[in-house]
Design a protein around this motif. Structure first.
Motif, PDB file in Angstrom:
ATOM      1  N   GLU A   1       0.828  -1.210   0.000  1.00 34.00           N
ATOM      2  CA  GLU A   1       0.000   0.000   0.000  1.00 34.00           C
ATOM      3  C   GLU A   1       0.859   1.256   0.000  1.00 34.00           C
ATOM      4  O   GLU A   1       0.586   2.222  -0.726  1.00 34.00           O
ATOM      5  N   LEU A   2       1.918   1.258   0.803  1.00 34.55           N
ATOM      6  CA  LEU A   2       2.834   2.392   0.794  1.00 34.55           C
ATOM      7  C   LEU A   2       3.502   2.549  -0.570  1.00 34.55           C
ATOM      8  O   LEU A   2       3.658   3.670  -1.074  1.00 34.55           O
ATOM      9  N   TRP A   3       3.904   1.434  -1.172  1.00 35.39           N
ATOM     10  CA  TRP A   3       4.532   1.483  -2.492  1.00 35.39           C
ATOM     11  C   TRP A   3       3.598   2.121  -3.515  1.00 35.39           C
ATOM     12  O   TRP A   3       4.004   2.983  -4.299  1.00 35.39           O
ATOM     13  N   ARG A   4       2.317   1.716  -3.500  1.00 29.18           N
ATOM     14  CA  ARG A   4       1.377   2.224  -4.510  1.00 29.18           C
ATOM     15  C   ARG A   4       1.104   3.713  -4.344  1.00 29.18           C
ATOM     16  O   ARG A   4       0.698   4.378  -5.300  1.00 29.18           O
ATOM     17  N   MET A   5       1.330   4.258  -3.144  1.00 27.73           N
ATOM     18  CA  MET A   5       1.214   5.712  -2.969  1.00 27.73           C
ATOM     19  C   MET A   5       2.279   6.450  -3.775  1.00 27.73           C
ATOM     20  O   MET A   5       2.073   7.594  -4.198  1.00 27.73           O
ATOM     21  N   VAL A   6       3.411   5.814  -3.972  1.00 29.85           N
ATOM     22  CA  VAL A   6       4.540   6.438  -4.681  1.00 29.85           C
ATOM     23  C   VAL A   6       4.545   6.042  -6.145  1.00 29.85           C
ATOM     24  O   VAL A   6       4.781   6.876  -7.027  1.00 29.85           O
ATOM     25  N   HIS A   7       4.285   4.772  -6.413  1.00 29.86           N
ATOM     26  CA  HIS A   7       4.378   4.230  -7.775  1.00 29.86           C
ATOM     27  C   HIS A   7       3.107   3.453  -8.116  1.00 29.86           C
ATOM     28  O   HIS A   7       3.110   2.213  -8.126  1.00 29.86           O
ATOM     29  N   PRO A   8       2.000   4.149  -8.379  1.00 31.58           N
ATOM     30  CA  PRO A   8       0.736   3.432  -8.632  1.00 31.58           C
ATOM     31  C   PRO A   8       0.724   2.598  -9.905  1.00 31.58           C
ATOM     32  O   PRO A   8      -0.092   1.680 -10.035  1.00 31.58           O
ATOM     33  N   ASP A   9       1.634   2.892 -10.822  1.00 33.51           N
ATOM     34  CA  ASP A   9       1.614   2.204 -12.123  1.00 33.51           C
ATOM     35  C   ASP A   9       2.772   1.229 -12.324  1.00 33.51           C
ATOM     36  O   ASP A   9       2.995   0.754 -13.431  1.00 33.51           O
ATOM     37  N   ARG A  10       3.493   0.934 -11.245  1.00 32.31           N
ATOM     38  CA  ARG A  10       4.661   0.040 -11.378  1.00 32.31           C
ATOM     39  C   ARG A  10       4.765  -0.828 -10.131  1.00 32.31           C
ATOM     40  O   ARG A  10       4.928  -0.318  -9.028  1.00 32.31           O
ATOM     41  N   GLU A  11       4.643  -2.124 -10.308  1.00 32.15           N
ATOM     42  CA  GLU A  11       4.764  -3.047  -9.181  1.00 32.15           C
ATOM     43  C   GLU A  11       6.225  -3.456  -8.973  1.00 32.15           C
ATOM     44  O   GLU A  11       7.004  -3.484  -9.936  1.00 32.15           O
ATOM     45  N   PRO A  12       6.606  -3.799  -7.741  1.00 34.72           N
ATOM     46  CA  PRO A  12       7.920  -4.427  -7.546  1.00 34.72           C
ATOM     47  C   PRO A  12       7.998  -5.744  -8.308  1.00 34.72           C
ATOM     48  O   PRO A  12       6.968  -6.317  -8.699  1.00 34.72           O
ATOM     49  N   ASP A  13       9.198  -6.231  -8.497  1.00 32.59           N
ATOM     50  CA  ASP A  13       9.401  -7.448  -9.293  1.00 32.59           C
ATOM     51  C   ASP A  13       9.474  -8.712  -8.450  1.00 32.59           C
ATOM     52  O   ASP A  13       9.254  -9.811  -8.954  1.00 32.59           O
TER      53      ASP A  13
END
Length: 207
Positions: A90-102
């Motif tokens: 959820e924290l990641w998507r606040m910064v990068h909503p269009d790119r998931e970790p690998d």
């Protein structure tokens, strides 16, 4: 085998506030290959430090914006996978909503670079998916924002919890050898032996 630090500057943003910060970006490896721990703020500065070496992985200690904001650019430029614990999605998507970790990082995972193993320790509290990377052969642990010189990371904002970070430090970090160098996400190094006697003081201050 080398441990290199690149200090980058930018802004940390959460809960409607913004703060100017300097971040430690760690590179671990040799003259052929490296791992980057926390791709903060300045992809170009990190790329310059990597040079012509193979970047094996970009490991995020947690997903606050100041620790991951340069990760996708670095990954796109090098082909290196981004590792993140899924509890910080959820924290990641606040910064990068269009790119998931690998790659989903899990407690006990290992990253090997230049023949040296970095072991993932899940240490929630500052963030749900916070991790540290312990390299016993190097006598060091990379703690992100979990443990600093003088105490635990901040727990006054969303997704954080004081009792949880204290339990993580007590159970996962303080049992490491006293001589273990603590390389932090911001500021100066410390050592496990320098911090462990202060545990009860931290608890008293925190409550």
């Amino acid at each position: 085998m080398n441990v290199e630090r690149v200090v980058t500057s930018g802004r940390f943003t959460l809960d409607g506030g913004t703060w100017d910060v300097d971040n430690n970006v760690w590179l671990v490896g040799d003259d052929r290959e490296v791992v980057v721990i926390d791709a903060a703020h300045d992809a170009e500065a990190i790329l310059a430090a990597v040079g012509d070496r193979e970047l094996r992985a970009i490991v995020c200690t947690h997903a606050h914006n100041d620790h991951v904001n340069a990760a996708p650019t670095l990954a796109d430029r090098t082909g290196a996978p981004i590792w993140l614990h899924p509890a910080d999605s959820e924290l990641w998507r606040m910064v990068h909503p269009d790119r998931e970790p690998d790659h989903d990082t899990a407690d006990g995972d290992e990253v090997t670079v230049a023949g040296t193993t970095l072991r993932i320790l899940h240490t929630p509290g500052h963030a749900p998916g916070a991790v540290c990377l312990y390299a016993p052969e190097l006598g060091t642990v990379f703690t992100g924002d979990t443990l600093f010189q003088g105490g635990p990371g901040a727990t006054g904002r969303s997704f954080s919890d004081f009792d949880t970070i204290i339990a993580s430090i007590r159970d996962r970090l303080l049992p490491l050898p006293d001589s273990t160098v603590v390389r932090t996400g911001h500021g100066d190094d410390t050592a496990i032996g320098a911090e462990s006697p202060q545990l009860e003081d931290w608890i008293a201050r925190g409550h």
